[in-house]
Design an enzyme around this catalytic site. Structure first.
Site, short mmCIF file in Angstrom:
data_model
loop_
_atom_site.label_atom_id
_atom_site.label_comp_id
_atom_site.label_asym_id
_atom_site.label_seq_id
_atom_site.Cartn_x
_atom_site.Cartn_y
_atom_site.Cartn_z
N GLU A 1 -27.69 -32.45 2.01
CA GLU A 1 -28.96 -32.26 2.02
C GLU A 1 -30.00 -33.24 1.21
O GLU A 1 -29.96 -33.54 0.39
CB GLU A 1 -29.40 -30.83 1.60
CG GLU A 1 -30.73 -30.17 1.67
CD GLU A 1 -30.69 -28.76 1.16
OE1 GLU A 1 -31.85 -28.25 1.10
OE2 GLU A 1 -29.79 -28.43 0.57
N ARG B 1 -14.00 -29.75 -5.27
CA ARG B 1 -14.93 -30.45 -5.78
C ARG B 1 -14.69 -31.28 -6.98
O ARG B 1 -13.51 -30.80 -7.55
CB ARG B 1 -16.19 -29.77 -5.80
CG ARG B 1 -16.11 -28.72 -7.05
CD ARG B 1 -17.53 -28.03 -7.12
NE ARG B 1 -18.64 -29.16 -7.43
CZ ARG B 1 -19.95 -28.72 -7.27
NH1 ARG B 1 -20.22 -27.40 -6.91
NH2 ARG B 1 -20.91 -29.36 -7.54
N LYS C 1 -28.12 -30.55 -8.70
CA LYS C 1 -29.33 -31.08 -8.20
C LYS C 1 -30.30 -30.54 -8.93
O LYS C 1 -31.48 -31.39 -9.41
CB LYS C 1 -29.32 -31.31 -6.64
CG LYS C 1 -28.44 -32.26 -6.08
CD LYS C 1 -29.04 -32.17 -4.34
CE LYS C 1 -28.14 -33.00 -3.70
NZ LYS C 1 -28.48 -32.91 -2.22
#
Length: 555
Positions: free
Chosen positions: A34, A260, A270
């Site tokens: 994204e 992850r 983020k």
């Protein structure tokens, strides 16, 4: 462990079986970031996995930007992400894709779902929708708008597209099961109203698809065979499969999940990284203390070291924390083997060699690397006045101090052995000069009198050197879990994460260095020019990593 000897991870085994059994003729993966921030070390794992799988099995990997949230996205992030992928050593297949490329098709498929009686326009506001949704222990309740007719839903959805409703007034949801134990199947929203300009489509749309709706369909349009996601998307997989099963998509992708990359002493949200930038805790997304790929690149990390770290961390379904020292070890090993050597005095102290002629200068030779003949050699001017680091001299020392002391000897790296005679001080008692003598015929030789030096120190010529600024970077956080358990990660900032030294002196060879060059400043650590601040007339060097792990002693 080399690529040829490393055991296959579980995804590689799965793909190998799919290819051998003819489940797919070839593999197609994708990396779907994204564009709402810069990529970090966690994304590096996904990049290496998706692009690496395509390389390993002779397939292809697309780059597709998940640009369904225009309020938080920017073209700056798009450009930065493309640069990061290329720097890591990968190339995407064909053109760059955007989910927004498929907005027309996604809109048509939404109309298809309405016509099939599987989607409806819901007027519940956010709080009402949350209340109707139920909880993990209680089933949800059907929306009072769930049974609207197909005709009414088509008309309302068209009014949504035309901008006739305000944001939050309504949404398009799909009918699945409000009693499902999987909360993602309780009539999820697939379109919401957002009157925001989009960086790719401008003002064409005021309704935007949800990630869960757009993602799988983007995979299907692109012919993705193995959609690799992190474990938090495992609960989303039934919804991913529902859309693929209930829409006339051109292919049938499958989603697989892996754990992850979680690294201690690091924050990778983020939102939190953006806060560090916005509040000027760091100077930019690519600040050398940031865990972003661009930050590590600016600091001096190599793509080879990052890929090696990712490979050593492994791919599995087991969640865990990887010690950041593993990453630091990878770059330290890489630079130890590949970085050219140089000398730089960080805190200069003048040394006058009283028995060396004032008008004499020698050009001494030093290897570019102690075990790399391909890195050549360098010339070091040597004259009566030199500069050493102020920490390398004491008037008196002890057995542990292996540097210059009055009446004792040290070797100057790649040069003579010297013996200190006197310390000159200013009115405040600060040492401003050391007077010493060279021991004749000791360049590359032991002294003839048999009195050997106790240590080796670095130096530069006082007259011929390079002025530079040196930035000593360290870990941004001093807590191994800075944001765990709801902690305020801002309280764990390391006050010593950056020390700027403005009056450093480097050897002449550094004047010819470039932004991508990396050096071991002998006895100090590994350094590279700062891509943001360094200029030919004003060199700025960043410390990539120290020669040894000093945090291990603190643990």
């Amino acid at each position: 462990m080399t690529e040829t000897t490393r055991p296959l991870n579980f995804i590689e085994k799965l793909i190998k079986e799919d290819l051998e059994n003819g489940v797919v003729p070839s593999i197609q993966t994708r990396f779907p970031p994204e564009p709402n921030g810069y990529l970090h070390i966690g994304h590096a794992k996904s990049i290496c996995l998706n692009f690496g799988l395509a390389q390993k099995f002779g397939g292809q990997c697309n780059l597709r930007f998940d640009d369904t949230n225009p309020e938080k996205e920017d073209e700056e992030y798009v450009d930065a992400i493309k640069a990061d992928i290329k720097w890591l050593g990968f190339e995407w297949s064909g053109d760059v894709h955007f989910t927004s490329d498929y907005f027309d098709q996604l809109h048509q498929w939404a109309i298809y779902l309405i016509k099939e009686g599987k989607a409806y326009v819901c007027d519940l506001d956010r709080d009402q929708a949350r209340a109707y949704r139920g909880s993990l222990t209680e089933a949800g309740t059907n929306s009072p708008f769930r049974e609207r007719s197909v005709e009414e839903n088509l008309a309302l959805f068209e009014d949504m597209r035309l901008g006739k409703f305000e944001e939050g007034a309504c949404s398009l949801r799909v009918k699945i099961d409000m009693a499902s134990p999987n909360m993602h199947l309780r009539d999820p929203i697939i379109y919401r109203i957002k009157k925001a300009s989009h960086h790719q489509t401008g003002d064409k749309w005021c309704i935007y698809p949800s990630y869960d709706y757009a993602h799988g369909q983007g995979d299907a349009i692109e012919g993705v065979t193995h959609s690799i996601c992190t474990l938090e998307f495992e609960e989303h997989r039934p919804l991913y499969n529902w859309f693929v099963a209930n829409l006339p998509v051109p292919s049938t992708p499958h989603q697989y999940e892996f754990s992850r990359l979680n690294v201690n002493y690091t924050v990778t949200s983020k939102r939190k990284l953006k806060q560090l930038v916005d509040e000027k805790v760091v100077d930019a997304w690519n600040d050398p203390r940031m865990p972003t790929i661009s930050g590590m690149r600016r600091r001096g990390y190599t793509p080879e070291a990052i890929r090696e770290f990712i490979d050593k961390a492994g791919v599995s379904r087991n969640e865990g924390i990887v010690d950041v020292s593993m990453l630091e070890f990878a770059i330290r090993e890489d630079l130890n083997n590949n970085a050219a050597r140089a000398m730089c005095v960080l805190k200069p102290l003048k040394v006058t060699l009283t028995n060396y002629p004032e008008d004499k200068q020698e050009m001494l030779q030093a290897p570019g690397h102690p075990s790399r003949d391909d890195l050549g050699s360098r010339e070091l001017p040597f004259s009566r006045e030199l500069l050493i680091d102020e920490s390398d001299f004491q008037e008196t020392g002890n057995k542990k101090y292996k540097r210059l002391v009055i009446g004792k000897r040290v070797r100057l790296r790649n040069a003579y052995i010297i013996e200190a005679d006197e310390a000159v001080k200013d009115e405040a008692g600060n040492i401003i000069e050391v007077r010493a003598r060279i021991i004749e015929n000791t360049v590359g030789n032991d002294p003839e009198d048999g009195i050997k030096p106790k240590g080796v120190i670095h130096w530069v010529d006082a007259a011929e050197n390079v002025d530079c600024e040196v930035r000593l970077y360290d870990r941004l956080f001093n807590d191994p879990a800075p944001d765990a358990g709801g902690k305020d990660y801002m309280e764990s900032l390391n006050p010593n994460s950056l020390e700027i030294l403005s009056h450093c002196k480097g050897e002449l060879s550094l004047a010819q260095s470039g932004i991508e060059d990396r050096f071991q400043f002998e006895r100090e650590g590994y350094f590279t020019q700062d891509s943001r601040y360094s200029k030919p007339e004003a060199l700025v060097f960043n410390r990539v990593i120290g020669l040894r792990d000093t945090w291990e002693k603190q643990a």
